[in-house]
Design an enzyme around this catalytic site. Structure first.
Site, PDB file in Angstrom:
ATOM      1  N   LYS A 126      31.749  31.640  76.037  1.00 10.51           N
ATOM      2  CA  LYS A 126      30.148  30.869  76.038  1.00 10.51           C
ATOM      3  C   LYS A 126      29.335  32.654  76.143  1.00 10.51           C
ATOM      4  CE  LYS A 126      31.393  26.508  78.343  1.00 10.51           C
ATOM      5  NZ  LYS A 126      32.053  25.697  77.295  1.00 10.51           N
ATOM      6  N   CYS A 134      32.956  16.559  77.884  1.00 10.24           N
ATOM      7  CA  CYS A 134      33.409  16.524  79.267  1.00 10.24           C
ATOM      8  C   CYS A 134      32.571  16.393  80.544  1.00 10.24           C
ATOM      9  CB  CYS A 134      33.852  18.286  79.727  1.00 10.24           C
ATOM     10  SG  CYS A 134      35.320  18.402  78.434  1.00 10.24           S
ATOM     11  N   ASP A 137      28.316  26.707  88.873  1.00 13.57           N
ATOM     12  CA  ASP A 137      28.757  26.201  87.373  1.00 13.57           C
ATOM     13  C   ASP A 137      27.423  27.123  86.828  1.00 13.57           C
ATOM     14  OD1 ASP A 137      29.618  26.621  85.268  1.00 13.57           O
ATOM     15  OD2 ASP A 137      30.473  23.771  85.412  1.00 13.57           O
ATOM     16  N   GLN A 158      26.585  26.962  81.616  1.00 12.58           N
ATOM     17  CA  GLN A 158      26.041  26.771  80.264  1.00 12.58           C
ATOM     18  C   GLN A 158      24.470  28.011  80.528  1.00 12.58           C
ATOM     19  OE1 GLN A 158      27.098  25.561  77.949  1.00 12.58           O
ATOM     20  NE2 GLN A 158      25.119  26.314  77.359  1.00 12.58           N
ATOM     21  N   HIS A 200      29.645  19.049  84.834  1.00 15.29           N
ATOM     22  CA  HIS A 200      30.590  19.556  83.642  1.00 15.29           C
ATOM     23  C   HIS A 200      32.358  18.272  84.733  1.00 15.29           C
ATOM     24  CE1 HIS A 200      33.767  20.978  81.022  1.00 15.29           C
ATOM     25  NE2 HIS A 200      32.873  21.380  80.821  1.00 15.29           N
TER      26      HIS A 200
END
Lengths: 132, 410
Positions: free
Chosen positions: B228, B368, B202, B205, B125
């Protein structure tokens, strides 16, 4: 289909059978711009004689709204003086599209007008607020 | 309880799922962008504002004490959620983007030297790419990219080939927000540490959809967004290993993060407050704790298993759909319910618009991740992303709407 549908016959017709699609050799005016987030891209070439648009072609790719809008815009401006493009406002094009354009699709609908104005003014880019 | 029944029960907690969109019951399939919020989270925010709203770590009055305790408890709940050894390793931020910028600036900008290398992947991302572009440029370091394979997984041969003695940082996503791929971060971290690199993950997600154990992963930093995972917007966190966080200078300066201040110098507060300058998002932290409690009650193993079941169903339906190209793994191994696709000859925006007319909310565009789109040779995709409250019937509704898309463009 609901009455707020934007995928109506004349829009799909302009998308599937675009008018004035292509490029011009040695155009007098040309510009391109895109919406990087969605990948829409439009280039517009002009032949100009005595301050009048004698030919215009658009190329590029994108969603139905951006491409149909470009097709409709070329029909509106072909044969008109350059001043006509300078005076065109966002609402003129939206009216010609004849479908409800919500905020999420406004950028798609107005990309062609930004490109046409950029070409006519000889600018790299035209900002959204310049279409008001 | 079966997964479908669990979803039906969970749905009752989400007021927004009762609404209609364009005269159809809402099918919310944009969970990779943000998830909906259960009543329990909304109620926690309301309870805070209505009964003990006060600034933290400042007042001696009752409300201040209650707010401070609740805000610290939220850090502890999040620490347990990712199995952090200490709650002081949990820094609340606005979102994963801010968490990753914190690492890039507070660690990267100070530690990287000209000629050093940062290794990332082509499936990141923008939030885990652009900060490192900026920092490596400023310090004269190099940014390397591991490629992806044809089936949308990380190309590990390419990645390990680019892991060198000069690599100081390996930064990658645990799960792709476009492909749904879950990367073998544990194995990558082990090899990265062998060359002395730190590992930044990261997990924006991944964290909402699978159990996260930072100690088992063996990484150094992990970034998460609260919104999220059923939490409010404007709250996220960074987990970092205590010795690294202790050793770093602050990212932002001001109130809350200081210990003592003189006209010409200052000393820093203890962890995690050293990295939480200014009045924090107290309500957001409390809301995030409620979200974590909600997920804990169901259990992340169960969340993951049920989502896999629904993903398998959706994959089967989408792969059988004429003219549909799916990007990312075609089976559920190491994969989340993020399903990106294109329909031949139809722009993703048009797919999303027509689905919306049928009450189905999906995302369209580059998500993104423009370098990934370029790598795939496409301008964008439509994306269905699932969560715990989604059902097989909703997948059917989306597929029916996709058939309408095809009819319109026939």
């Amino acid at each position: 289909m609901a009455d707020f549908d934007i995928y109506v016959e004349h829009i799909l017709d302009h998308y599937k059978n675009p008018r004035n699609r292509g490029t011009l050799e040695n155009p007098d005016l040309t510009a391109r711009d895109g919406n990087p987030l969605c990948g829409d891209e439009i280039r517009m070439d002009f032949k100009v004689k005595d301050g009048r648009i004698v030919d215009v072609k658009f190329s590029g790719h994108g969603c139905t709204i951006s491409q149909a809008s470009a097709s409709i815009l070329t029909e509106m401006i072909k044969g008109k003086p350059l001043d006509y493009v300078k005076q065109l406002k966002k609402d003129d094009l939206l009216e010609a599209l004849g479908i409800p354009i919500g905020p999420t699709r406004l950028k798609c609908a107005l990309l062609s007008l930004k490109v046409a104005k950029a070409a006519v003014y000889g600018l790299d880019k035209v900002r959204d607020e310049d279409l008001e | 309880m079966g997964c479908t029944r669990l979803a039906q029960e969970v749905r009752q907690d989400f007021p927004v799922l009762q609404r209609k969109v364009n005269n159809h019951p809402l099918v919310y399939f944009d969970n990779a962008a943000t998830t909906q919020k259960p009543r329990q989270v909304i109620e926690a925010l309301r309870h805070y504002y209505e009964t003990y709203n006060a600034n933290v770590h400042r007042g001696v009055h009752t409300l201040a004490a209650q707010a401070t305790e609740a805000y610290e408890e939220a850090h502890k709940a999040v620490a347990r959620f990712v199995n952090a050894p200490s709650w002081r390793e949990i820094v609340f931020t606005r979102n994963a983007t801010e968490s990753l910028n914190l690492v890039a600036y507070a660690w990267g900008l100070r530690r990287l030297r000209p000629g050093d290398r940062v290794l990332t992947t082509l499936m990141e991302h923008h939030s885990n790419l652009v900060p490192w572009q900026q920092i490596t440029r400023r310090v004269g370091a190099h940014l390397d990219f591991a490629d992806i394979t044809e089936d949308g997984r990380l190309d590990l041969d390419d990645l390990f080939g680019k892991l060198t003695e000069q690599t100081r940082v390996v930064t990658l996503t645990l799960a792709s927000n476009v492909l749904g791929t879950v990367n073998p971060v544990k194995e990558i971290a082990r090899k990265a540490h062998e060359v002395g690199a730190i590992v930044v993950v990261d997990a924006a997600q991944a964290a909402p959809h699978m159990p996260i154990d930072v100690q088992d992963l063996g990484v150094d930093f992990l970034a998460v967004s609260g919104h999220k995972m059923m939490g409010p917007t404007g709250i996220g966190f960074l987990w970092g290993r205590e010795e690294l966080l202790e050793d770093m200078d602050p990212f932002l300066y001001g109130g809350e993060m200081i210990h003592e201040v003189w006209p010409d110098r200052a000393t820093w507060n203890e962890l995690p407050w050293k990295f939480e300058a200014g009045t924090p998002n107290i309500a957001g932290g409390i809301g995030l704790q409620a979200a974590v409690a909600y997920l804990d009650r169901i259990g992340m193993d169960r969340v993951e298993a049920c989502e896999r079941e629904l993903t398998a169903y959706a994959l089967e339906k989408l792969l059988a759909f004429p003219g549909l190209t799916l990007y990312g793994p075609k089976d559920t191994r190491d994969r989340l319910g993020v399903l990106s696709f294109t329909l031949e000859g139809i722009h993703p925006h048009d797919i999303a618009s027509i689905l919306d007319l049928h009450g189905v909310a999906v995302r369209s565009g580059s998500h993104c991740a423009q370098p990934l789109m370029r790598r795939l040779g496409i301008e964008g995709t439509a994306r269905i992303s699932l969560y715990l409250y989604n059902t097989p019937e909703e997948v059917d509704r989306a597929v029916e709407a996709l058939q309408k898309v095809r009819e319109i463009f026939r």
